[in-house]
Design a protein around this motif. Sequence first.
Motif, PDB file in Angstrom:
ATOM      1  N   GLY A  34      -5.197   5.328 -32.424  1.00  0.00           N
ATOM      2  CA  GLY A  34      -5.359   5.673 -31.246  1.00  0.00           C
ATOM      3  C   GLY A  34      -6.096   6.888 -31.105  1.00  0.00           C
ATOM      4  N   VAL A  35      -6.028   7.769 -31.963  1.00  0.00           N
ATOM      5  CA  VAL A  35      -6.494   9.236 -31.988  1.00  0.00           C
ATOM      6  C   VAL A  35      -8.193   9.049 -32.229  1.00  0.00           C
ATOM      7  CG1 VAL A  35      -6.760  11.454 -33.178  1.00  0.00           C
ATOM      8  CG2 VAL A  35      -4.459  10.107 -33.053  1.00  0.00           C
ATOM      9  N   ASN A  36      -8.643   8.115 -32.651  1.00  0.00           N
ATOM     10  CA  ASN A  36      -9.960   8.151 -33.063  1.00  0.00           C
ATOM     11  C   ASN A  36     -10.788   7.646 -31.711  1.00  0.00           C
ATOM     12  OD1 ASN A  36     -12.589   7.469 -34.042  1.00  0.00           O
ATOM     13  ND2 ASN A  36     -11.836   7.076 -36.071  1.00  0.00           N
ATOM     14  N   LEU A  37     -11.710   8.599 -31.258  1.00  0.00           N
ATOM     15  CA  LEU A  37     -12.389   8.283 -30.004  1.00  0.00           C
ATOM     16  C   LEU A  37     -13.673   7.282 -30.290  1.00  0.00           C
ATOM     17  CD1 LEU A  37     -12.714  11.984 -28.864  1.00  0.00           C
ATOM     18  CD2 LEU A  37     -10.977  10.244 -27.985  1.00  0.00           C
ATOM     19  N   PHE A  38     -13.749   7.098 -31.394  1.00  0.00           N
ATOM     20  CA  PHE A  38     -15.051   5.922 -31.663  1.00  0.00           C
ATOM     21  C   PHE A  38     -14.528   4.721 -30.929  1.00  0.00           C
ATOM     22  CE2 PHE A  38     -16.296   2.106 -34.019  1.00  0.00           C
ATOM     23  CZ  PHE A  38     -17.631   2.405 -34.422  1.00  0.00           C
ATOM     24  N   TRP A  39     -13.226   4.561 -30.833  1.00  0.00           N
ATOM     25  CA  TRP A  39     -12.885   2.937 -30.234  1.00  0.00           C
ATOM     26  C   TRP A  39     -12.905   2.939 -28.637  1.00  0.00           C
ATOM     27  CZ3 TRP A  39     -13.441  -0.422 -33.535  1.00  0.00           C
ATOM     28  CH2 TRP A  39     -13.308  -0.026 -35.095  1.00  0.00           C
ATOM     29  N   ASN A  40     -13.358   4.314 -28.163  1.00  0.00           N
ATOM     30  CA  ASN A  40     -13.410   4.448 -26.589  1.00  0.00           C
ATOM     31  C   ASN A  40     -14.598   3.654 -26.095  1.00  0.00           C
ATOM     32  OD1 ASN A  40     -10.951   5.588 -26.682  1.00  0.00           O
ATOM     33  ND2 ASN A  40     -11.793   7.296 -25.885  1.00  0.00           N
ATOM     34  N   ALA A  41     -15.689   3.577 -26.986  1.00  0.00           N
ATOM     35  CA  ALA A  41     -16.985   2.929 -26.585  1.00  0.00           C
ATOM     36  C   ALA A  41     -16.974   1.412 -26.753  1.00  0.00           C
ATOM     37  CB  ALA A  41     -18.208   3.498 -27.374  1.00  0.00           C
ATOM     38  N   PRO A  42     -17.045   0.700 -25.789  1.00  0.00           N
ATOM     39  CA  PRO A  42     -17.072  -0.776 -25.810  1.00  0.00           C
ATOM     40  C   PRO A  42     -18.145  -1.270 -26.811  1.00  0.00           C
ATOM     41  CG  PRO A  42     -16.761  -0.221 -23.760  1.00  0.00           C
ATOM     42  CD  PRO A  42     -17.041   0.892 -24.392  1.00  0.00           C
ATOM     43  N   SER A  43     -19.255  -0.626 -27.008  1.00  0.00           N
ATOM     44  CA  SER A  43     -20.329  -1.210 -27.974  1.00  0.00           C
ATOM     45  C   SER A  43     -19.620  -0.895 -29.407  1.00  0.00           C
ATOM     46  CB  SER A  43     -21.619  -0.312 -27.590  1.00  0.00           C
ATOM     47  OG  SER A  43     -21.437   0.976 -27.766  1.00  0.00           O
ATOM     48  N   ASN A  44     -19.159   0.150 -29.607  1.00  0.00           N
ATOM     49  CA  ASN A  44     -18.579   0.202 -30.993  1.00  0.00           C
ATOM     50  C   ASN A  44     -17.455  -0.874 -31.079  1.00  0.00           C
ATOM     51  OD1 ASN A  44     -20.005   2.487 -31.244  1.00  0.00           O
ATOM     52  ND2 ASN A  44     -18.450   4.018 -30.783  1.00  0.00           N
ATOM     53  N   VAL A  45     -16.698  -1.192 -30.228  1.00  0.00           N
ATOM     54  CA  VAL A  45     -15.653  -2.135 -30.520  1.00  0.00           C
ATOM     55  C   VAL A  45     -16.179  -3.689 -30.817  1.00  0.00           C
ATOM     56  CG1 VAL A  45     -13.631  -3.661 -29.449  1.00  0.00           C
ATOM     57  CG2 VAL A  45     -14.082  -1.023 -29.035  1.00  0.00           C
ATOM     58  N   GLU A  46     -17.333  -3.968 -30.104  1.00  0.00           N
ATOM     59  CA  GLU A  46     -18.354  -5.188 -30.282  1.00  0.00           C
ATOM     60  C   GLU A  46     -18.814  -5.204 -31.511  1.00  0.00           C
ATOM     61  OE1 GLU A  46     -18.060  -7.848 -28.438  1.00  0.00           O
ATOM     62  OE2 GLU A  46     -16.458  -6.828 -27.331  1.00  0.00           O
ATOM     63  N   LEU A  47     -19.357  -3.944 -32.029  1.00  0.00           N
ATOM     64  CA  LEU A  47     -20.171  -3.820 -33.473  1.00  0.00           C
ATOM     65  C   LEU A  47     -18.984  -4.083 -34.530  1.00  0.00           C
ATOM     66  CD1 LEU A  47     -22.445  -3.061 -34.997  1.00  0.00           C
ATOM     67  CD2 LEU A  47     -21.691  -0.502 -34.944  1.00  0.00           C
ATOM     68  N   ALA A  48     -17.409  -3.587 -34.116  1.00  0.00           N
ATOM     69  CA  ALA A  48     -16.579  -3.849 -35.327  1.00  0.00           C
ATOM     70  C   ALA A  48     -16.207  -5.136 -35.378  1.00  0.00           C
ATOM     71  CB  ALA A  48     -15.395  -2.997 -34.764  1.00  0.00           C
TER      72      ALA A  48
END
Length: 146
Positions: free
Chosen positions: A120-134
């Motif tokens: 929950g600390v990693n801000l990468f996951w706040n961007a929906p496009s990053n979540v979709e990439l993962a």
Amino acid sequence: VLIGQAPSSSSDPTVPLSGKSGERLAKIAGIEFSKLGEYFERVNIFDVYTGKAGKKGDAFPLHEARKQARDVIIPTLRGKLVIFLGKPVARAFDHGNLVAFVWARDARGFTAAFCPHPSGVNLFWNAPSNVELAKTFFAEILRGNT
């Protein structure tokens, strides 16, 4: 093989990724949390919680992590697909320059990719496009398209 840093302060130290980070990762991968171990081998560099580092995040002694990676974990990785969870873990295996979700061959006999740490600390996951990439990355693994 999913490689994490260490157990969290609230997770089962005998089961890597048994806490909230494992739950998030399973959700991203589109699988039930209870089945994470059926799809992925799970390993932590350290077997015990390493403590806090400042207000957010956990301590990660890189020198000791590199030794553990070299002496204990790398010999078990030959021929495997390995996903480093977080830049510190990637650095411990001398892969700090990996781009997220891109595979690279390691001369020691395995193929590796980097996934930003699912905390929950990693801000990468706040961007929906990053979540979709993962999600796409893990879907390809689960379909055997790697």
